[in-house]
Design an enzyme around this catalytic site. Structure first.
Site, PDB file in Angstrom:
ATOM      1  N   ASP A 171      74.584 -33.625 -68.077  1.00 49.34           N
ATOM      2  CA  ASP A 171      73.304 -33.076 -68.513  1.00 49.34           C
ATOM      3  C   ASP A 171      72.786 -32.136 -67.426  1.00 49.34           C
ATOM      4  O   ASP A 171      73.116 -32.293 -66.253  1.00 49.34           O
ATOM      5  CB  ASP A 171      72.282 -34.191 -68.734  1.00 49.34           C
ATOM      6  CG  ASP A 171      72.615 -35.059 -69.938  1.00 49.34           C
ATOM      7  OD1 ASP A 171      73.670 -34.823 -70.565  1.00 49.34           O
ATOM      8  OD2 ASP A 171      71.834 -35.965 -70.254  1.00 49.34           O
ATOM      9  N   HIS A 246      81.371 -36.042 -66.077  1.00 52.72           N
ATOM     10  CA  HIS A 246      82.620 -36.320 -66.770  1.00 52.72           C
ATOM     11  C   HIS A 246      83.580 -35.145 -66.624  1.00 52.72           C
ATOM     12  O   HIS A 246      83.210 -34.079 -66.134  1.00 52.72           O
ATOM     13  CB  HIS A 246      82.341 -36.583 -68.252  1.00 52.72           C
ATOM     14  CG  HIS A 246      81.408 -37.724 -68.511  1.00 52.72           C
ATOM     15  ND1 HIS A 246      81.790 -38.891 -69.127  1.00 52.72           N
ATOM     16  CD2 HIS A 246      80.085 -37.876 -68.233  1.00 52.72           C
ATOM     17  CE1 HIS A 246      80.756 -39.704 -69.228  1.00 52.72           C
ATOM     18  NE2 HIS A 246      79.707 -39.112 -68.685  1.00 52.72           N
ATOM     19  N   SER A 357      71.280 -33.335 -58.760  1.00 53.51           N
ATOM     20  CA  SER A 357      72.084 -32.479 -57.901  1.00 53.51           C
ATOM     21  C   SER A 357      72.632 -31.320 -58.708  1.00 53.51           C
ATOM     22  O   SER A 357      71.992 -30.862 -59.652  1.00 53.51           O
ATOM     23  CB  SER A 357      73.208 -33.269 -57.243  1.00 53.51           C
ATOM     24  OG  SER A 357      73.734 -32.527 -56.159  1.00 53.51           O
TER      25      SER A 357
END
Length: 388
Positions: A171, A246, A357
């Site tokens: 995200d 991911h 981050s």
């Protein structure tokens, strides 16, 4: 004669003659207080003889006061040769690594059962966290803030797009994307950084298709097939985002490079302010190959994000108390037993941050590769980044 001057003794009057700029003026002009310039010059001369760390430590408090006190209260210091640290240098001198380790320990403190809901609710409200997507919605389930940061999602919350070759690994917010030109990558619009400084020197092996002598730039060292281009995409994770990342495509990870470094904030405003911010910050670079050639994913640390975890790399330890500036640690996943590396499937769990981050993708692809993005748009893990 001014009343204050009448009360001066002979010694003070003699000193006033030596330093006339320190005398008060009277009449219609209000009395002003001036700095004793000779004494300050002597102190500044002593400062210039100090070591650089000591000088920075002594100058840091004055610089803070210079920028934050109203009405330029410390500007007279500039008349005697003192110069404040720049705002960028001042920010870089903040011990962000130490603060991040302290924050990490605070986040791991187990909260009492009755305190969890009010504390977590405040965090959720502040950063706009959508807890309906979490695998466990009950706030009492999370023993500390760290567990809430690293919460898992429901399987159906992030469907992985199967029609496009590259998906978003996390995200976040799209900062920049496009082709890499002149060995420079955009950090945010208008601010670039060096590709070689960011990834580090190429670890050449004898089985590469072209020897290094035939390459005219670092960018060309990464492009292994004729007719291909090098692309990049930068995704910023806000504190309220899902913090796991991911695999963005089917690829094989062959090498890991860990750069210890600063832990400055990576929000877009700070990225515009500090050039090569991503090259200064601690980061973990994963490189390998996909069906079109070179592929890399870099997890960039930030303030309060000293912990970067790669699930298949148990040797990785980030935000250590001591490190050598400019150093890096390499680990190859290609061994005699495993000559290919670590295979990753698109959408497979790869790693996680604590708090927010940045993820930077740099990869090789044919010229007809197209991004399906807009700068500044919000994106979720599993959504398409681009395809051929």
């Amino acid at each position: 004669m001014c009343q204050s001057e009448k009360r001066q003794g002979p010694e003070l009057q003699a000193a006033a003659k030596c330093f006339p700029q320190t005398q008060a003026t009277c009449g219609h002009v209000p009395c002003r207080l001036h700095f004793p310039q000779l004494a300050l010059r002597r102190r500044l001369g002593q400062l210039s003889c100090m070591s650089r760390p000591t000088l920075k430590l002594r100058s840091w408090p004055l610089s803070i006061l210079y920028y934050f006190l109203p009405f330029g209260a410390l500007r007279p210091l500039s008349r005697v040769g003192w110069r404040p640290m720049s705002r960028v240098a001042l920010y870089k001198s903040v011990p962000t690594r130490l603060l991040s380790r302290a924050w990490g320990r605070l986040n791991q403190v187990e909260l009492p059962y009755w305190l969890r809901r009010p504390v977590y609710s405040l965090y959720i409200w502040t950063f706009g966290v959508n807890m309906t997507e979490a695998a466990v919605e009950d706030l009492h389930h999370y023993r500390n803030l760290s567990e809430l940061f690293r919460r898992k999602l429901k399987p159906q919350a992030r469907p992985v797009c199967g029609l496009h070759s590259v998906i978003s690994p996390s995200d976040g917010k799209i900062l920049t994307f496009g082709q890499v030109k002149n060995c420079e990558v955009e950090q945010v619009k208008g601010v670039t950084y060096s590709l070689e400084s960011f990834l580090g020197p190429r670890a050449w092996t004898e089985d590469l298709p072209f020897p290094p002598a035939s390459r005219d730039s670092f960018r060309n060292q990464l492009v292994t097939r004729e007719g291909n281009e090098l692309y990049h995409c930068v995704i910023y994770l806000a504190p309220g985002d899902y913090h796991c990342f991911h695999s963005p495509t089917d690829w094989t990870v062959s090498h890991r490079r860990h750069f210890p470094g600063s832990l400055m904030s990576v929000n877009p405003g700070m990225a515009r302010w500090i050039k090569e911010l991503f090259c200064h910050n601690e980061r973990v670079v994963l490189t390998g190959d996909w069906k079109h050639g070179f592929f890399s994913l870099t997890a960039v640390g930030a303030t309060n994000v000293g912990s970067i975890r790669i699930y298949f790399d148990g040797d990785l330890h980030t935000n250590s108390p001591r490190y050598s500036k400019g150093s890096y640690n390499d680990l190859s996943f290609v061994t005699h037993a495993n000559k290919e590396g670590v295979p990753m499937r698109k959408g497979e769990h790869l790693g996680e941050f604590n708090l927010g981050s940045t993820i930077v993708l740099i990869f090789e692809a044919p010229k007809d590769f197209n991004f399906r993005l807009k700068a500044g748009q919000k994106i979720h893990f599993g959504e398409a980044l681009g395809s051929l």
